[in-house]
Design an enzyme around this catalytic site. Structure first.
Site, short mmCIF file in Angstrom:
data_model
loop_
_atom_site.label_atom_id
_atom_site.label_comp_id
_atom_site.label_asym_id
_atom_site.label_seq_id
_atom_site.Cartn_x
_atom_site.Cartn_y
_atom_site.Cartn_z
N GLY A 45 0.83 -1.20 0.00
CA GLY A 45 0.00 0.00 0.00
C GLY A 45 0.86 1.24 0.00
CD GLN A 50 3.29 5.70 2.52
OE1 GLN A 50 2.31 5.19 2.00
NE2 GLN A 50 4.29 4.99 3.03
CB CYS A 89 5.20 1.89 7.05
SG CYS A 89 4.72 3.40 6.23
CG LEU A 90 6.59 0.92 0.89
CD1 LEU A 90 6.01 1.30 -0.46
CD2 LEU A 90 7.73 -0.07 0.72
CG HIS A 131 -0.53 0.97 7.13
ND1 HIS A 131 0.44 0.52 8.00
CD2 HIS A 131 0.10 1.84 6.30
CE1 HIS A 131 1.59 1.11 7.72
NE2 HIS A 131 1.41 1.92 6.68
CD GLU A 132 -1.27 2.43 2.66
OE1 GLU A 132 -0.85 3.59 2.50
OE2 GLU A 132 -0.52 1.48 2.98
CG HIS A 135 0.27 6.51 5.41
ND1 HIS A 135 1.42 7.01 5.97
CD2 HIS A 135 0.53 5.20 5.15
CE1 HIS A 135 2.32 6.04 6.06
NE2 HIS A 135 1.81 4.93 5.57
NI NI Z 1 2.67 3.03 5.43
#
Ligand code: NI
Length: 171
Positions: A45, A50, A89-90, A131-132, A135
């Protein structure tokens, strides 16, 4: 210009993303670019903030499912049943932690073509969507951990970053 994934410490990750007012064709391109990055980085995701886009959009692609785009999403129902699941998480690369969240959710959103949809999902997909959505509020998964757990995780994250840096310098 190539987009890159912002990491912990970047203030844009902490801002609340703005609602998308009109879904024109630029969002198809944006979604494509975001999915591209997601695939290259082998993530599941990726949310607008991000990549420095402070708008309410994210892309999700979990194994066995099609790539999905969510614009102006809202979670309209959550199950009472919860599930502990490992998250990463990226934007906080290299560390993971178990988190408890609702198991099943119902989400309403628009896709990149401006079509509204509502889905009820469980499993990994439900986890990634939650999770997204975080963000878009400037919230990271580490914020849900106890202070002690978060400190341990951040210490590990800092050490990993230092190692990477040393490797770069010694090259
Ligand atoms: Ni993330």
């Amino acid at each position: 210009m190539a987009m890159e994934v912002l990491t912990l410490g970047d203030e844009q990750l902490r801002q609340k993303a703005l609602a998308v007012k009109k879904i024109d064709e630029s969002y198809q391109r944006l979604a494509d670019s975001m999915l591209d990055i997601l695939h290259k980085q082998r993530g599941v995701g990726l949310a607008g903030p991000q990549v420095g886009v402070l708008e309410r959009i994210f892309v999700v692609h979990v194994e066995g499912d099609v790539p999905r785009v969510f614009i102006n999403p809202s979670i309209i129902e959550t199950s009472e049943a919860q599930l502990s699941f490992e998250e990463g998480c990226l934007s906080v690369p290299g560390v993971w932690a178990e988190l408890i969240r609702p198991k099943i959710i119902k989400v309403q959103a628009w896709n990149e073509r401006g079509r509204p949809f509502t889905i009820e999902v469980g499993g990994l997909l439900a986890r990634v969507i939650q999770h997204e959505c975080d963000h878009l509020e400037g919230v990271l998964f580490i914020d849900h951990l106890s202070e002690a757990k978060r400190e341990r995780l951040l210490e590990k994250y800092g050490n990993l970053k230092l190692k990477k840096l040393k490797k770069k310098i010694s090259r």
